[in-house]
Motif scaffolding. Structure first.
Motif, PDB file in Angstrom:
ATOM      1  N   GLN A  95       5.782 -23.006   0.934  1.00  0.00           N
ATOM      2  CA  GLN A  95       6.427 -21.761   0.496  1.00  0.00           C
ATOM      3  C   GLN A  95       5.391 -20.688   0.188  1.00  0.00           C
ATOM      4  O   GLN A  95       5.579 -19.512   0.516  1.00  0.00           O
ATOM      5  CB  GLN A  95       7.308 -22.024  -0.729  1.00  0.00           C
ATOM      6  CG  GLN A  95       8.555 -22.801  -0.416  1.00  0.00           C
ATOM      7  CD  GLN A  95       9.301 -23.250  -1.665  1.00  0.00           C
ATOM      8  OE1 GLN A  95       8.696 -23.528  -2.691  1.00  0.00           O
ATOM      9  NE2 GLN A  95      10.617 -23.324  -1.561  1.00  0.00           N
ATOM     10  N   LEU A  96       4.300 -21.091  -0.441  1.00  0.00           N
ATOM     11  CA  LEU A  96       3.243 -20.115  -0.758  1.00  0.00           C
ATOM     12  C   LEU A  96       2.572 -19.600   0.507  1.00  0.00           C
ATOM     13  O   LEU A  96       2.255 -18.409   0.600  1.00  0.00           O
ATOM     14  CB  LEU A  96       2.222 -20.737  -1.713  1.00  0.00           C
ATOM     15  CG  LEU A  96       2.756 -21.063  -3.110  1.00  0.00           C
ATOM     16  CD1 LEU A  96       1.709 -21.832  -3.919  1.00  0.00           C
ATOM     17  CD2 LEU A  96       3.184 -19.799  -3.832  1.00  0.00           C
ATOM     18  N   LEU A  97       2.379 -20.469   1.474  1.00  0.00           N
ATOM     19  CA  LEU A  97       1.806 -20.044   2.751  1.00  0.00           C
ATOM     20  C   LEU A  97       2.759 -19.093   3.476  1.00  0.00           C
ATOM     21  O   LEU A  97       2.339 -18.070   4.030  1.00  0.00           O
ATOM     22  CB  LEU A  97       1.490 -21.260   3.627  1.00  0.00           C
ATOM     23  CG  LEU A  97       0.814 -20.983   4.966  1.00  0.00           C
ATOM     24  CD1 LEU A  97      -0.526 -20.297   4.762  1.00  0.00           C
ATOM     25  CD2 LEU A  97       0.622 -22.277   5.732  1.00  0.00           C
ATOM     26  N   ALA A  99       4.919 -17.204   2.016  1.00  0.00           N
ATOM     27  CA  ALA A  99       4.859 -15.953   1.253  1.00  0.00           C
ATOM     28  C   ALA A  99       3.691 -15.095   1.719  1.00  0.00           C
ATOM     29  O   ALA A  99       3.824 -13.866   1.860  1.00  0.00           O
ATOM     30  CB  ALA A  99       4.736 -16.241  -0.246  1.00  0.00           C
ATOM     31  N   LEU A 100       2.570 -15.735   1.968  1.00  0.00           N
ATOM     32  CA  LEU A 100       1.398 -15.008   2.459  1.00  0.00           C
ATOM     33  C   LEU A 100       1.689 -14.375   3.821  1.00  0.00           C
ATOM     34  O   LEU A 100       1.348 -13.208   4.062  1.00  0.00           O
ATOM     35  CB  LEU A 100       0.193 -15.948   2.549  1.00  0.00           C
ATOM     36  CG  LEU A 100      -1.089 -15.353   3.124  1.00  0.00           C
ATOM     37  CD1 LEU A 100      -1.616 -14.236   2.222  1.00  0.00           C
ATOM     38  CD2 LEU A 100      -2.133 -16.436   3.320  1.00  0.00           C
ATOM     39  N   VAL A 101       2.331 -15.117   4.705  1.00  0.00           N
ATOM     40  CA  VAL A 101       2.676 -14.592   6.030  1.00  0.00           C
ATOM     41  C   VAL A 101       3.650 -13.418   5.913  1.00  0.00           C
ATOM     42  O   VAL A 101       3.460 -12.370   6.537  1.00  0.00           O
ATOM     43  CB  VAL A 101       3.249 -15.708   6.942  1.00  0.00           C
ATOM     44  CG1 VAL A 101       3.812 -15.131   8.232  1.00  0.00           C
ATOM     45  CG2 VAL A 101       2.185 -16.745   7.237  1.00  0.00           C
ATOM     46  N   TYR A 102       4.692 -13.575   5.079  1.00  0.00           N
ATOM     47  CA  TYR A 102       5.631 -12.477   4.857  1.00  0.00           C
ATOM     48  C   TYR A 102       4.905 -11.238   4.319  1.00  0.00           C
ATOM     49  O   TYR A 102       5.166 -10.122   4.749  1.00  0.00           O
ATOM     50  CB  TYR A 102       6.709 -12.872   3.844  1.00  0.00           C
ATOM     51  CG  TYR A 102       7.798 -13.781   4.333  1.00  0.00           C
ATOM     52  CD1 TYR A 102       8.353 -13.678   5.604  1.00  0.00           C
ATOM     53  CD2 TYR A 102       8.317 -14.755   3.480  1.00  0.00           C
ATOM     54  CE1 TYR A 102       9.380 -14.510   6.009  1.00  0.00           C
ATOM     55  CE2 TYR A 102       9.350 -15.591   3.884  1.00  0.00           C
ATOM     56  CZ  TYR A 102       9.871 -15.460   5.142  1.00  0.00           C
ATOM     57  OH  TYR A 102      10.895 -16.281   5.534  1.00  0.00           O
ATOM     58  N   ALA A 103       4.030 -11.446   3.352  1.00  0.00           N
ATOM     59  CA  ALA A 103       3.304 -10.323   2.744  1.00  0.00           C
ATOM     60  C   ALA A 103       2.403  -9.629   3.766  1.00  0.00           C
ATOM     61  O   ALA A 103       2.349  -8.391   3.810  1.00  0.00           O
ATOM     62  CB  ALA A 103       2.485 -10.795   1.542  1.00  0.00           C
ATOM     63  N   LEU A 104       1.724 -10.408   4.586  1.00  0.00           N
ATOM     64  CA  LEU A 104       0.882  -9.816   5.631  1.00  0.00           C
ATOM     65  C   LEU A 104       1.717  -9.017   6.626  1.00  0.00           C
ATOM     66  O   LEU A 104       1.330  -7.910   7.031  1.00  0.00           O
ATOM     67  CB  LEU A 104       0.088 -10.904   6.366  1.00  0.00           C
ATOM     68  CG  LEU A 104      -1.093 -11.506   5.614  1.00  0.00           C
ATOM     69  CD1 LEU A 104      -1.647 -12.715   6.362  1.00  0.00           C
ATOM     70  CD2 LEU A 104      -2.180 -10.468   5.402  1.00  0.00           C
ATOM     71  N   TRP A 107       2.865  -5.776   4.942  1.00  0.00           N
ATOM     72  CA  TRP A 107       1.734  -4.847   4.856  1.00  0.00           C
ATOM     73  C   TRP A 107       1.436  -4.218   6.219  1.00  0.00           C
ATOM     74  O   TRP A 107       1.333  -3.002   6.342  1.00  0.00           O
ATOM     75  CB  TRP A 107       0.516  -5.598   4.315  1.00  0.00           C
ATOM     76  CG  TRP A 107      -0.771  -4.854   4.432  1.00  0.00           C
ATOM     77  CD1 TRP A 107      -1.052  -3.579   3.995  1.00  0.00           C
ATOM     78  CD2 TRP A 107      -1.975  -5.332   5.024  1.00  0.00           C
ATOM     79  NE1 TRP A 107      -2.355  -3.249   4.281  1.00  0.00           N
ATOM     80  CE2 TRP A 107      -2.950  -4.317   4.911  1.00  0.00           C
ATOM     81  CE3 TRP A 107      -2.326  -6.526   5.632  1.00  0.00           C
ATOM     82  CZ2 TRP A 107      -4.249  -4.457   5.390  1.00  0.00           C
ATOM     83  CZ3 TRP A 107      -3.623  -6.667   6.094  1.00  0.00           C
ATOM     84  CH2 TRP A 107      -4.561  -5.645   5.981  1.00  0.00           C
ATOM     85  N   ALA A 145       8.734 -12.290   0.762  1.00  0.00           N
ATOM     86  CA  ALA A 145       7.442 -12.738   0.229  1.00  0.00           C
ATOM     87  C   ALA A 145       7.539 -12.993  -1.270  1.00  0.00           C
ATOM     88  O   ALA A 145       7.040 -14.011  -1.781  1.00  0.00           O
ATOM     89  CB  ALA A 145       6.357 -11.697   0.519  1.00  0.00           C
ATOM     90  N   ILE A 149       7.030 -16.695  -2.971  1.00  0.00           N
ATOM     91  CA  ILE A 149       5.955 -16.966  -3.944  1.00  0.00           C
ATOM     92  C   ILE A 149       6.533 -17.439  -5.276  1.00  0.00           C
ATOM     93  O   ILE A 149       6.004 -18.358  -5.898  1.00  0.00           O
ATOM     94  CB  ILE A 149       5.011 -15.750  -4.124  1.00  0.00           C
ATOM     95  CG1 ILE A 149       3.705 -16.219  -4.739  1.00  0.00           C
ATOM     96  CG2 ILE A 149       5.623 -14.659  -4.946  1.00  0.00           C
ATOM     97  CD1 ILE A 149       2.568 -15.243  -4.629  1.00  0.00           C
TER      98      ILE A 149
END
Length: 166
Positions: A95-97, A99-104, A107, A145, A149
């Motif tokens: 889930q955290l990974l 979240a990182l993909v969604y955030a990237l 952005w 994201a 997270i």
């Protein structure tokens, strides 16, 4: 964290409903365009451009709801024999990974929207501003994201094993 997740549930539902509404409108547009093409030999101008933008928007708006419901596909081939705690920990890190993909993605679509806006880029047939398509993706990706997270951290901190759907 769980309280924040609970309060974001209705927002995710709203985003999901808006995404479904956009998809339905796009489907209606396609049906009308096909019928117009068949019966009066005149489709809706720019129907493909509108469909591409609309479906991208619809999908991005549905992502937070899907994440909130923990409805993503989980491939458990390698973890079938792992303990529930191991599976829970791996799922939390997943889930955290995610979240990182969604955030990237949020952005980069935001940065892309600014660049395309500055360039004045439009679609070929009906001259829709392309920056709108990019910018419309960011809110759904950003909310997804945040949800991912919060879920990942909540599960890691509490030691809960996320429920799996069989």
């Amino acid at each position: 964290m769980r309280d924040v997740l609970t309060r974001l549930g209705p927002v995710c539902s709203l985003f999901g409903a808006m995404g479904a509404a956009v998809a339905l409108l796009v489907a209606l547009l396609m049906v009308i365009s096909v019928l117009m093409r068949a019966f009066i030999d005149q489709p809706i101008s720019g129907d493909v451009e509108i469909t591409q933008m609309g479906i991208a928007l619809g999908i991005s708006l549905c992502l937070p709801y899907t994440q909130f419901q923990k409805a993503n596909i989980i491939v458990d081939f390698f973890t079938q024999r792992a303990s529930p705690n191991t599976i829970g920990t791996l799922d939390s890190f997943g889930q955290l990974l995610l979240a990182l993909v969604y955030a990237l993605l949020a952005w980069r679509t935001s940065v892309g929207a600014i660049a395309v806006h500055e360039a004045g880029e439009t679609t070929m047939i009906i001259s829709l501003p392309m920056w709108l398509a990019y910018a419309s993706l960011a809110p759904g990706l950003a909310l997804a994201a945040i949800i991912a997270i919060l879920q990942g951290l909540t599960n890691l901190v509490s030691g809960n094993t996320p429920e799996r759907q069989q």
